[in-house]
Write a protein that holds these residues in place. Structure first.
Motif, PDB file in Angstrom:
ATOM      1  N   ILE A 191     -27.795  46.921 -44.853  1.00 50.45           N
ATOM      2  CA  ILE A 191     -28.782  46.467 -45.961  1.00 50.45           C
ATOM      3  C   ILE A 191     -28.935  45.803 -46.373  1.00 50.45           C
ATOM      4  O   ILE A 191     -29.493  44.140 -46.427  1.00 50.45           O
ATOM      5  CB  ILE A 191     -29.702  47.525 -46.778  1.00 50.45           C
ATOM      6  CG1 ILE A 191     -30.325  47.016 -47.540  1.00 50.45           C
ATOM      7  CG2 ILE A 191     -28.094  47.772 -48.680  1.00 50.45           C
ATOM      8  CD1 ILE A 191     -31.705  47.065 -46.848  1.00 50.45           C
ATOM      9  N   GLU A 192     -27.116  45.366 -46.436  1.00 50.00           N
ATOM     10  CA  GLU A 192     -26.661  43.468 -47.054  1.00 50.00           C
ATOM     11  C   GLU A 192     -25.652  42.526 -46.336  1.00 50.00           C
ATOM     12  O   GLU A 192     -26.144  41.936 -46.495  1.00 50.00           O
ATOM     13  CB  GLU A 192     -25.164  44.047 -47.709  1.00 50.00           C
ATOM     14  CG  GLU A 192     -25.929  45.086 -49.785  1.00 50.00           C
ATOM     15  CD  GLU A 192     -26.761  44.199 -50.449  1.00 50.00           C
ATOM     16  OE1 GLU A 192     -26.411  43.179 -50.345  1.00 50.00           O
ATOM     17  OE2 GLU A 192     -28.282  44.248 -50.167  1.00 50.00           O
ATOM     18  N   ASP A 193     -25.983  43.182 -45.107  1.00 46.71           N
ATOM     19  CA  ASP A 193     -24.559  42.050 -44.403  1.00 46.71           C
ATOM     20  C   ASP A 193     -24.944  42.511 -42.648  1.00 46.71           C
ATOM     21  O   ASP A 193     -23.915  43.554 -42.683  1.00 46.71           O
ATOM     22  CB  ASP A 193     -23.170  41.529 -44.955  1.00 46.71           C
ATOM     23  CG  ASP A 193     -22.617  40.836 -44.303  1.00 46.71           C
ATOM     24  OD1 ASP A 193     -23.309  40.065 -42.926  1.00 46.71           O
ATOM     25  OD2 ASP A 193     -21.953  40.346 -44.353  1.00 46.71           O
ATOM     26  N   ARG A 194     -25.966  42.361 -41.805  1.00 48.25           N
ATOM     27  CA  ARG A 194     -25.727  43.206 -40.382  1.00 48.25           C
ATOM     28  C   ARG A 194     -24.686  42.400 -39.840  1.00 48.25           C
ATOM     29  O   ARG A 194     -24.431  43.601 -38.523  1.00 48.25           O
ATOM     30  CB  ARG A 194     -26.672  42.807 -39.680  1.00 48.25           C
ATOM     31  CG  ARG A 194     -28.245  43.991 -40.950  1.00 48.25           C
ATOM     32  CD  ARG A 194     -29.529  43.993 -39.587  1.00 48.25           C
ATOM     33  NE  ARG A 194     -30.558  44.555 -40.245  1.00 48.25           N
ATOM     34  CZ  ARG A 194     -32.127  44.267 -40.029  1.00 48.25           C
ATOM     35  NH1 ARG A 194     -32.201  44.503 -38.373  1.00 48.25           N
ATOM     36  NH2 ARG A 194     -32.771  44.806 -41.104  1.00 48.25           N
ATOM     37  N   ARG A 195     -24.224  41.203 -40.053  1.00 50.96           N
ATOM     38  CA  ARG A 195     -23.253  41.038 -38.624  1.00 50.96           C
ATOM     39  C   ARG A 195     -21.621  41.101 -39.425  1.00 50.96           C
ATOM     40  O   ARG A 195     -20.735  40.701 -39.556  1.00 50.96           O
ATOM     41  CB  ARG A 195     -23.206  39.751 -38.369  1.00 50.96           C
ATOM     42  CG  ARG A 195     -24.376  39.546 -37.110  1.00 50.96           C
ATOM     43  CD  ARG A 195     -25.337  38.226 -37.172  1.00 50.96           C
ATOM     44  NE  ARG A 195     -24.368  36.612 -37.689  1.00 50.96           N
ATOM     45  CZ  ARG A 195     -23.993  36.748 -36.348  1.00 50.96           C
ATOM     46  NH1 ARG A 195     -24.027  37.140 -35.187  1.00 50.96           N
ATOM     47  NH2 ARG A 195     -23.298  35.410 -36.575  1.00 50.96           N
ATOM     48  N   PHE A 196     -21.453  41.708 -40.478  1.00 51.58           N
ATOM     49  CA  PHE A 196     -20.152  41.754 -41.197  1.00 51.58           C
ATOM     50  C   PHE A 196     -18.603  41.762 -40.621  1.00 51.58           C
ATOM     51  O   PHE A 196     -18.303  41.156 -40.547  1.00 51.58           O
ATOM     52  CB  PHE A 196     -20.105  42.782 -42.373  1.00 51.58           C
ATOM     53  CG  PHE A 196     -18.771  43.461 -42.595  1.00 51.58           C
ATOM     54  CD1 PHE A 196     -18.518  42.550 -43.927  1.00 51.58           C
ATOM     55  CD2 PHE A 196     -18.432  44.620 -42.935  1.00 51.58           C
ATOM     56  CE1 PHE A 196     -17.540  42.330 -45.113  1.00 51.58           C
ATOM     57  CE2 PHE A 196     -17.365  44.661 -43.414  1.00 51.58           C
ATOM     58  CZ  PHE A 196     -16.849  43.740 -43.871  1.00 51.58           C
ATOM     59  N   ARG A 197     -19.256  42.806 -39.504  1.00 51.44           N
ATOM     60  CA  ARG A 197     -18.550  43.014 -38.319  1.00 51.44           C
ATOM     61  C   ARG A 197     -18.571  41.429 -36.747  1.00 51.44           C
ATOM     62  O   ARG A 197     -16.972  41.158 -36.945  1.00 51.44           O
ATOM     63  CB  ARG A 197     -18.405  44.111 -37.482  1.00 51.44           C
ATOM     64  CG  ARG A 197     -18.639  45.553 -38.443  1.00 51.44           C
ATOM     65  CD  ARG A 197     -17.574  46.089 -39.474  1.00 51.44           C
ATOM     66  NE  ARG A 197     -17.263  47.025 -39.062  1.00 51.44           N
ATOM     67  CZ  ARG A 197     -16.984  47.846 -39.833  1.00 51.44           C
ATOM     68  NH1 ARG A 197     -15.041  46.940 -40.335  1.00 51.44           N
ATOM     69  NH2 ARG A 197     -16.973  48.711 -40.900  1.00 51.44           N
ATOM     70  N   SER A 198     -18.389  40.861 -37.400  1.00 55.67           N
ATOM     71  CA  SER A 198     -19.173  39.849 -36.279  1.00 55.67           C
ATOM     72  C   SER A 198     -18.621  38.362 -37.266  1.00 55.67           C
ATOM     73  O   SER A 198     -18.017  37.917 -36.805  1.00 55.67           O
ATOM     74  CB  SER A 198     -19.713  39.795 -35.023  1.00 55.67           C
ATOM     75  OG  SER A 198     -21.413  39.555 -35.755  1.00 55.67           O
ATOM     76  N   HIS A 199     -19.075  37.707 -38.351  1.00 57.16           N
ATOM     77  CA  HIS A 199     -19.016  36.721 -38.576  1.00 57.16           C
ATOM     78  C   HIS A 199     -16.960  36.551 -39.086  1.00 57.16           C
ATOM     79  O   HIS A 199     -16.846  37.464 -39.460  1.00 57.16           O
ATOM     80  CB  HIS A 199     -19.956  36.656 -39.900  1.00 57.16           C
ATOM     81  CG  HIS A 199     -19.766  37.350 -40.566  1.00 57.16           C
ATOM     82  ND1 HIS A 199     -18.627  37.518 -41.352  1.00 57.16           N
ATOM     83  CD2 HIS A 199     -20.998  38.176 -41.003  1.00 57.16           C
ATOM     84  CE1 HIS A 199     -18.970  38.219 -42.792  1.00 57.16           C
ATOM     85  NE2 HIS A 199     -20.194  38.819 -42.621  1.00 57.16           N
ATOM     86  N   TRP A 200     -17.471  35.084 -39.867  1.00 56.57           N
ATOM     87  CA  TRP A 200     -15.604  34.882 -40.097  1.00 56.57           C
ATOM     88  C   TRP A 200     -15.809  34.499 -41.753  1.00 56.57           C
ATOM     89  O   TRP A 200     -14.936  34.231 -42.195  1.00 56.57           O
ATOM     90  CB  TRP A 200     -15.374  33.606 -39.757  1.00 56.57           C
ATOM     91  CG  TRP A 200     -15.518  33.391 -38.094  1.00 56.57           C
ATOM     92  CD1 TRP A 200     -15.058  34.146 -37.471  1.00 56.57           C
ATOM     93  CD2 TRP A 200     -15.345  31.722 -37.364  1.00 56.57           C
ATOM     94  NE1 TRP A 200     -14.986  33.698 -36.124  1.00 56.57           N
ATOM     95  CE2 TRP A 200     -14.567  32.572 -36.365  1.00 56.57           C
ATOM     96  CE3 TRP A 200     -14.579  30.781 -38.324  1.00 56.57           C
ATOM     97  CZ2 TRP A 200     -14.412  31.650 -35.186  1.00 56.57           C
ATOM     98  CZ3 TRP A 200     -14.770  30.132 -37.119  1.00 56.57           C
ATOM     99  CH2 TRP A 200     -14.660  30.367 -35.707  1.00 56.57           C
ATOM    100  N   GLY A 201     -17.021  35.646 -42.113  1.00 57.14           N
ATOM    101  CA  GLY A 201     -16.931  35.301 -43.742  1.00 57.14           C
ATOM    102  C   GLY A 201     -17.723  35.021 -44.537  1.00 57.14           C
ATOM    103  O   GLY A 201     -18.164  35.383 -45.732  1.00 57.14           O
TER     104      GLY A 201
END
Length: 835
Positions: A191-201
């Motif tokens: 719900i908050e950050d679907r690409r959390f595992r792949s982006h750099w912050g």
């Protein structure tokens, strides 16, 4: 050409070092390279800003020289002159650059609108570059902010263990990676950050998606910050909403990704985020809403908590359970879209019931009691961490007390110019079973039961007579009601007349002032003061003759506990609201010990005092407090000009103290202690006694149950109206709603017994509730008219309507309906929410 970077040779300025994108599986290395690239970018932006500033300065100087009447001719001469002949104070540039710059300058002079357009474009870029540099220069350290936590959290339980209120800020336990349920982290990421595992912050794609959805949605519907950015803001920045803070948030997010793993960032965020209702961290939220640690959260509970972080105050389940449930369904759907759960798992989670451990909102009237208990709990166990306080409050009696005070003031307050009232209910051990500190806590938080000091009037005569009984007087001792003078003081009776010789029992029952003054003069004012202090009065008592008639200022609570001492036989009675305090450990932080023996009142003196108190109610100034079939004793009190009216009464089980008056100390319309206060006592006691005898439990607001009234006794009725008695027969069918107290069955109008109906929105709500549902109505009483008690699905309809605040009860309504109305008043339900 001289380099602007002293650490690097000038030939390296043309090509800044390249950064190789990190492979997706190594986000930490990628983040470090991104941070290095950001530094290089900052230096280059500084160079551009300096160059732009120098160019702008030269253009400004040229514009100043070109001003004046001869501008056209001067410009013509400049255009005709070869570029090489033009004087210049700048260092000689390279030949190609000189020609290019001169050509560009000439074009700009010939087309000033182009120069203006470039200025419009470049100046914001220069400003942005400067802001980026300033934001980077003022970057705070990671973890430099500790969220303000305020006072510790207190969960408050009634005497039977029901949780009815919370105060303060919940901290809970810090979760470890092993303790965090997998579905909780999946819900937050979905719900908050679907690409959390792949982006750099920072996630440009997510930012642009949120920007687009907010633009087409006409408002802020989705945030662009990643979980890493939110964690950086929570732990290192303030809540200032500015572009500078967003830039710093991005820099810090890159730094976090370079120093922490994804799981560490997610865990830190869950332990820090605010989830509403005073809960910081997911474990505190789980305990606040569901009464369990985060480790034990179910999938639907985890989805509900994940949905709160976007708008915790607005969606807190204690305030907006429907909104929180809708948001949880959205979280479950996003978890399906991201592959965290299957559609079948989501459907199963939606079907599960989510039960709150606490009621939706603290009943407003209990806040007077809560204020007192919070201070008491801090004194008894001032330990860090969240605590649970088991109090002495009886929710049934509390609801009843609030209801009778509100009802009586609504009916008679304006006419009698009485705007406020307070009530304290104790048992013989001093446990506070109910407390009303005023008419409306939301209007005034001043507790008139514990904080207001008012003159006691004749209420103080208790100490005069008890002192006299302990020194040899008795209720049959005869004194003369006559004009007297003690020093410069000449006491008068309220009636202005004198009755002559009379026994002390009658003088106390009739509240004869001259007799009380004579007794106090006989035993001595210091002895009376000693008796009052021995019985629990802590206020300052002046050593003056008028003290016998209550000239001292006291609180309702201390006077009520003094009267409780007569019933208990041991003084002082310790008036208390806390039974136990528990923290995180199994061992209680505080547990009230057995009542310690105080000073015993001599048996004979106590018996004489009880006899005199009962005489007040049987035939004296307190006759309005009589309750049929119940022994009652008490004492009235009225101060000068009717500024204060008191009644403290007792039954074998309860001591009830009542004060009525105005906050501005203005006079009432001849309201004495035997008027409104005595009537309030009767209203409360006659129903409290029946309630305690039945042991009926008030419905729990946490479960959303409606009050179930006892159905009227079954009667044999004919299928046709009884012409002889005029009684209506049983009516069954799907009704139409005329108002909340009147139904129509195929043209036949039926009025609900004990209900004064309301129209408008409340009637429409009832109509929606009853739509296509069968209602059965039976005659409520013998006699004429269409007064019926109706049932729907086994529940009494009138009680359901009154409990929901859909109507008022009539003056002659049965006790169960009056209790239902009082519950709605105390919880501000329905029509009472508008008051």
């Amino acid at each position: 050409m001289t380099s602007l970077d002293p650490e690097r040779p000038s030939h390296e300025r043309a090509d800044p070092p390249r950064t190789t994108p990190a492979p997706p599986e190594d986000t930490r290395a990628a983040a470090r390279e991104a941070a290095a690239a950001a530094k290089v970018l900052g230096r280059q932006l500084g160079v551009l800003a300096l160059g732009a500033a120098r160019g702008a300065g030269r253009r400004a100087a040229g514009a100043a020289q070109a001003a004046g009447p001869a501008w056209k001719g001067f410009a013509h001469r400049i255009r005709a002159r070869p570029p090489a002949a033009m004087p210049s104070t700048d260092p000689a540039p390279a030949p190609v650059a000189t020609g290019t710059a001169a050509s560009l300058a000439g074009r700009l002079r010939r087309r000033p609108w182009v120069a203006a357009a470039l200025a419009v474009v470049l100046l914001p870029l220069v400003f942005l570059a400067g802001l980026v540099l300033y934001s980077f220069a003022t970057l705070p350290p990671l973890g430099g902010v500790v969220p303000e936590t305020g006072q510790r959290a207190i969960t408050v339980e009634a005497d039977d263990g029901r949780v009815f209120a919370t105060r303060g800020v919940f901290q809970g336990q810090k979760l470890t990676a092993a303790e965090m349920p997998a579905h909780l982290g999946q819900a937050i990421i979905a719900i908050e950050d679907r690409r959390f595992r792949s982006h750099w912050g920072i996630d440009p794609r997510g930012f642009l998606r949120a920007l687009y959805r907010n633009a087409i949605g006409g408002g802020v519907r989705e945030g662009g910050s990643t979980i890493t950015q939110q964690y950086a803001r929570l732990t290192s920045l303030n809540q200032e909403k500015s572009l500078r803070r967003k830039i710093q948030e991005a820099f810090l997010a890159l730094r976090l990704e370079a120093t922490m793993s994804k799981d560490e960032i997610l865990l830190g965020y869950l332990n820090t985020a605010y989830f509403g209702a005073g809960a910081y961290g997911v474990d505190a939220a789980a305990r606040r809403y569901f009464g369990k640690g985060a480790k034990a959260l179910t999938l639907p509970e985890a989805a509900m908590l994940a949905g709160l972080v976007r708008a915790p105050s607005q969606l807190a389940p204690t305030r907006n359970f429907g909104g929180a449930k809708e948001r949880a369904d959205v979280v479950l759907q996003t978890m399906v879209e991201t592959g965290a759960i299957t559609a079948a798992e989501a459907d199963k989670a939606r079907a599960q019931t989510i039960t709150l451990r606490t009621p939706p909102e603290t009943p407003p009237g209990t806040n007077y009691f809560l204020d007192m208990v919070s201070a008491e709990a801090k004194k008894l166990a001032d330990a860090p961490g969240d605590v649970t306080v088991r109090t002495t409050l009886n929710l049934d009696l509390q609801s009843l007390a609030e209801g009778v005070v509100a009802r009586r003031l609504d009916a008679e307050g304006a006419k009698k110019k009485a705007s406020q009232a307070a009530m304290v209910v104790l048992n013989k051990e001093g446990a506070i079973l109910a407390m009303v500190g005023g008419r409306d806590y939301e209007d005034s938080q001043f507790n008139r039961a514990t904080q207001a000091k008012r003159q006691a009037g004749s209420l103080f005569k208790l100490f005069v007579y008890l002192t006299a009984y302990e020194t040899g007087f008795n209720p049959d001792t005869v004194l003369v009601d006559r004009p007297i003078q003690i020093g410069d003081w000449e006491p008068q009776n309220a009636t202005g007349r004198f009755k002559g010789a009379m026994p002390l029992r009658s003088a106390f029952a009739q509240s004869i002032n001259t007799v009380a003054a004579q007794l106090a003069d006989e035993v001595g004012i210091p002895a009376v003061i000693a008796t009052a202090h021995r019985m629990g009065v802590t206020s300052e008592l002046p050593n003056v003759p008028s003290l016998a008639l209550g000239s001292a200022e006291v609180t309702l609570l201390e006077m009520t506990r003094a009267y409780a001492g007569v019933l208990a036989g041991t003084v002082p009675v310790d008036a208390h609201g806390v039974h136990a305090i528990r923290g995180a450990q199994p061992q209680p932080l505080y547990l009230r010990a057995e009542t310690k023996g105080g000073t015993a009142i001599p048996t004979e003196s106590r018996a004489m005092m009880l006899d005199s108190l009962q005489a007040v109610v049987d035939g004296g100034t307190g006759k309005a407090a009589r309750v049929s079939g119940l022994p009652v004793g008490g004492k009235t009190g009225t101060t000068q000009d009717y500024r204060d009216a008191w009644f403290i009464g007792m039954t074998p089980d309860l001591i009830v103290g009542i004060w009525v008056g105005n906050d501005d100390n203005s006079s009432m319309n001849r309201v004495g202690g035997g008027d409104l206060p005595a009537s309030l006592f009767r209203d409360f006691v006659q129903r409290a006694t029946a309630q305690l005898a039945k042991g009926r439990k008030r419905p729990s607001t946490a479960r959303g149950e409606a009050a179930r009234a006892e159905p009227p006794p079954a009667r044999e009725v004919s299928s046709q109206p009884n012409a002889s008695s005029g009684t209506a027969a049983t009516v069954r069918g799907v009704p139409e709603v005329i108002d909340t107290g009147t139904l129509a069955f195929r043209g036949r109008t039926v009025r609900l017994a004990g209900v004064e109906g309301e129209g408008g929105a409340l009637a429409r709500q009832l109509a929606r509730y009853l739509r296509r549902r069968e209602v059965t109505c039976m005659p409520a009483t013998e006699g004429p008219g269409e007064q019926l008690r109706c049932q729907i699905d086994g529940d009494d309809l009138a009680s359901l309507i009154l409990t929901a605040g859909g109507a008022r009860a009539t003056e002659d309504a049965p006790a169960d309906l009056l209790a239902a109305e009082e519950q709605a008043r105390s919880e501000r339900a329905g029509l009472w929410s508008r008051r």
